[in-house]
Design a protein around this motif. Structure first.
Motif, mmCIF file in Angstrom:
data_model
loop_
_atom_site.group_PDB
_atom_site.id
_atom_site.type_symbol
_atom_site.label_atom_id
_atom_site.label_comp_id
_atom_site.label_asym_id
_atom_site.label_seq_id
_atom_site.Cartn_x
_atom_site.Cartn_y
_atom_site.Cartn_z
ATOM 1 N N ILE A 39 0.850 -1.186 0.000
ATOM 2 C CA ILE A 39 0.000 0.000 0.000
ATOM 3 C C ILE A 39 0.887 1.238 0.000
ATOM 4 O O ILE A 39 1.798 1.355 0.813
ATOM 5 C CB ILE A 39 -0.937 0.015 1.232
ATOM 6 C CG1 ILE A 39 -1.815 -1.240 1.265
ATOM 7 C CG2 ILE A 39 -1.790 1.277 1.254
ATOM 8 C CD1 ILE A 39 -2.772 -1.380 0.109
ATOM 9 N N SER A 40 0.595 2.139 -0.894
ATOM 10 C CA SER A 40 1.339 3.395 -1.013
ATOM 11 C C SER A 40 0.539 4.518 -0.364
ATOM 12 O O SER A 40 -0.655 4.664 -0.631
ATOM 13 C CB SER A 40 1.565 3.703 -2.494
ATOM 14 O OG SER A 40 1.900 5.056 -2.689
ATOM 15 N N PHE A 41 1.224 5.295 0.461
ATOM 16 C CA PHE A 41 0.535 6.416 1.093
ATOM 17 C C PHE A 41 0.020 7.393 0.038
ATOM 18 O O PHE A 41 -1.140 7.786 0.066
ATOM 19 C CB PHE A 41 1.468 7.141 2.087
ATOM 20 C CG PHE A 41 0.774 8.232 2.848
ATOM 21 C CD1 PHE A 41 -0.126 7.925 3.852
ATOM 22 C CD2 PHE A 41 0.989 9.563 2.547
ATOM 23 C CE1 PHE A 41 -0.793 8.924 4.553
ATOM 24 C CE2 PHE A 41 0.330 10.575 3.239
ATOM 25 C CZ PHE A 41 -0.561 10.248 4.243
ATOM 26 N N SER A 42 0.881 7.752 -0.914
ATOM 27 C CA SER A 42 0.482 8.754 -1.907
ATOM 28 C C SER A 42 -0.539 8.227 -2.912
ATOM 29 O O SER A 42 -1.429 8.963 -3.339
ATOM 30 C CB SER A 42 1.706 9.295 -2.645
ATOM 31 O OG SER A 42 2.369 8.253 -3.345
ATOM 32 N N GLN A 43 -0.437 6.949 -3.280
ATOM 33 C CA GLN A 43 -1.324 6.396 -4.303
ATOM 34 C C GLN A 43 -2.609 5.768 -3.756
ATOM 35 O O GLN A 43 -3.623 5.762 -4.444
ATOM 36 C CB GLN A 43 -0.565 5.343 -5.127
ATOM 37 C CG GLN A 43 0.620 5.893 -5.873
ATOM 38 C CD GLN A 43 0.223 6.948 -6.889
ATOM 39 O OE1 GLN A 43 -0.690 6.730 -7.691
ATOM 40 N NE2 GLN A 43 0.877 8.092 -6.855
ATOM 41 N N ASP A 44 -2.549 5.246 -2.543
ATOM 42 C CA ASP A 44 -3.707 4.525 -2.002
ATOM 43 C C ASP A 44 -4.404 5.244 -0.852
ATOM 44 O O ASP A 44 -5.629 5.240 -0.783
ATOM 45 C CB ASP A 44 -3.273 3.130 -1.509
ATOM 46 C CG ASP A 44 -2.761 2.260 -2.632
ATOM 47 O OD1 ASP A 44 -3.490 2.078 -3.624
ATOM 48 O OD2 ASP A 44 -1.620 1.773 -2.528
ATOM 49 N N ILE A 45 -3.632 5.825 0.061
ATOM 50 C CA ILE A 45 -4.218 6.410 1.267
ATOM 51 C C ILE A 45 -4.680 7.849 1.028
ATOM 52 O O ILE A 45 -5.818 8.205 1.366
ATOM 53 C CB ILE A 45 -3.227 6.339 2.456
ATOM 54 C CG1 ILE A 45 -2.795 4.893 2.704
ATOM 55 C CG2 ILE A 45 -3.825 6.976 3.696
ATOM 56 C CD1 ILE A 45 -3.914 3.932 3.033
ATOM 57 N N LEU A 46 -3.836 8.669 0.444
ATOM 58 C CA LEU A 46 -4.227 10.074 0.208
ATOM 59 C C LEU A 46 -5.509 10.214 -0.610
ATOM 60 O O LEU A 46 -6.357 11.042 -0.258
ATOM 61 C CB LEU A 46 -3.092 10.857 -0.449
ATOM 62 C CG LEU A 46 -2.045 11.402 0.508
ATOM 63 C CD1 LEU A 46 -0.957 12.139 -0.269
ATOM 64 C CD2 LEU A 46 -2.645 12.300 1.557
ATOM 65 N N PRO A 47 -5.688 9.446 -1.691
ATOM 66 C CA PRO A 47 -6.956 9.570 -2.426
ATOM 67 C C PRO A 47 -8.184 9.262 -1.555
ATOM 68 O O PRO A 47 -9.234 9.882 -1.721
ATOM 69 C CB PRO A 47 -6.815 8.561 -3.564
ATOM 70 C CG PRO A 47 -5.344 8.453 -3.779
ATOM 71 C CD PRO A 47 -4.742 8.582 -2.406
ATOM 72 N N LEU A 48 -8.046 8.330 -0.616
ATOM 73 C CA LEU A 48 -9.156 8.031 0.294
ATOM 74 C C LEU A 48 -9.438 9.229 1.193
ATOM 75 O O LEU A 48 -10.591 9.599 1.411
ATOM 76 C CB LEU A 48 -8.825 6.807 1.153
ATOM 77 C CG LEU A 48 -8.599 5.497 0.424
ATOM 78 C CD1 LEU A 48 -8.118 4.423 1.388
ATOM 79 C CD2 LEU A 48 -9.849 5.062 -0.308
ATOM 80 N N PHE A 49 -8.374 9.838 1.726
ATOM 81 C CA PHE A 49 -8.529 11.019 2.571
ATOM 82 C C PHE A 49 -9.145 12.174 1.789
ATOM 83 O O PHE A 49 -10.019 12.873 2.291
ATOM 84 C CB PHE A 49 -7.185 11.464 3.150
ATOM 85 C CG PHE A 49 -6.607 10.549 4.195
ATOM 86 C CD1 PHE A 49 -7.370 9.575 4.822
ATOM 87 C CD2 PHE A 49 -5.282 10.674 4.567
ATOM 88 C CE1 PHE A 49 -6.832 8.745 5.798
ATOM 89 C CE2 PHE A 49 -4.732 9.859 5.545
ATOM 90 C CZ PHE A 49 -5.500 8.889 6.152
ATOM 91 N N GLU A 50 -8.690 12.365 0.551
ATOM 92 C CA GLU A 50 -9.207 13.472 -0.261
ATOM 93 C C GLU A 50 -10.688 13.294 -0.563
ATOM 94 O O GLU A 50 -11.441 14.260 -0.592
ATOM 95 C CB GLU A 50 -8.396 13.593 -1.552
ATOM 96 C CG GLU A 50 -6.992 14.122 -1.310
ATOM 97 C CD GLU A 50 -6.098 14.052 -2.546
ATOM 98 O OE1 GLU A 50 -6.498 13.419 -3.559
ATOM 99 O OE2 GLU A 50 -5.007 14.629 -2.489
ATOM 100 N N ALA A 51 -11.116 12.068 -0.770
ATOM 101 C CA ALA A 51 -12.521 11.810 -1.104
ATOM 102 C C ALA A 51 -13.440 11.829 0.110
ATOM 103 O O ALA A 51 -14.605 12.204 -0.001
ATOM 104 C CB ALA A 51 -12.640 10.457 -1.809
ATOM 105 N N SER A 52 -12.928 11.444 1.276
ATOM 106 C CA SER A 52 -13.810 11.259 2.424
ATOM 107 C C SER A 52 -13.479 12.074 3.665
ATOM 108 O O SER A 52 -14.312 12.173 4.559
ATOM 109 C CB SER A 52 -13.802 9.784 2.838
ATOM 110 O OG SER A 52 -14.224 8.968 1.787
ATOM 111 N N CYS A 53 -12.278 12.636 3.746
ATOM 112 C CA CYS A 53 -11.849 13.220 5.024
ATOM 113 C C CYS A 53 -11.472 14.702 4.953
ATOM 114 O O CYS A 53 -11.845 15.471 5.835
ATOM 115 C CB CYS A 53 -10.651 12.452 5.578
ATOM 116 S SG CYS A 53 -10.905 10.665 5.660
ATOM 117 N N SER A 54 -10.694 15.079 3.968
ATOM 118 C CA SER A 54 -10.178 16.450 3.927
ATOM 119 C C SER A 54 -11.114 17.402 3.187
ATOM 120 O O SER A 54 -10.689 18.321 2.517
ATOM 121 C CB SER A 54 -8.775 16.479 3.303
ATOM 122 O OG SER A 54 -8.826 16.049 1.960
ATOM 123 N N ILE A 55 -12.396 17.188 3.357
ATOM 124 C CA ILE A 55 -13.407 18.027 2.725
ATOM 125 C C ILE A 55 -13.756 19.190 3.649
ATOM 126 O O ILE A 55 -13.419 19.173 4.835
ATOM 127 C CB ILE A 55 -14.659 17.191 2.367
ATOM 128 C CG1 ILE A 55 -15.193 16.474 3.603
ATOM 129 C CG2 ILE A 55 -14.329 16.190 1.280
ATOM 130 C CD1 ILE A 55 -16.438 15.649 3.366
#
Length: 129
Positions: A39-55
């Protein structure tokens, strides 16, 4: 025993079944499949945060800690002690995601896709990759 007594007994039992409160579930159990790939932080985790958390109004600059925007998420998680690589399931981030801390994140409810990726990332050393 008379037929009338048998019939009355059967009717009583049937009425209890109809009137007895039924079983119900007040929570949905979400089963997470364990991620086996890297799992890549930049490729897998950040997109999840951008879609669901950092709104807006949530985990963005000026919002609720930790700030999970692309430029600050990793440092905020590490410096804020939200990650425990020695006991990944006890990581505060994972605890929030699964609802074991309080209200599950995201507010829409636990997401097995997010949870499994975040847990795998932590188990893999929570690298900034």
């Amino acid at each position: 025993m008379s037929f009338k007594k048998i019939l009355l007994g059967f009717a009583a039992a049937a009425s209890l079944l109809l009137w007895a409160p039924g079983c119900y579930y007040d929570k949905t159990v979400l089963i997470e499949e364990e991620e086996t790939r890297e799992i890549s932080f930049s490729q897998d985790i950040l997109p999840l945060f951008e879609a669901s958390c950092s709104i807006a109004g949530c985990h963005n600059a000026g919002g609720v800690a930790p700030v999970l925007t692309a430029d600050r998420a990793y440092d905020a998680l590490i410096a804020g002690n939200y990650i425990d690589v020695d006991a990944p399931e006890n990581s505060e981030l994972y605890q929030w995601l699964t609802g074991k801390r309080s209200t599950p994140m995201p507010l829409s409810g636990p997401d097995p896709n997010i949870n499994s990726k975040v847990l795998a990332w932590i188990k893999q050393g929570a690298r900034d990759n």
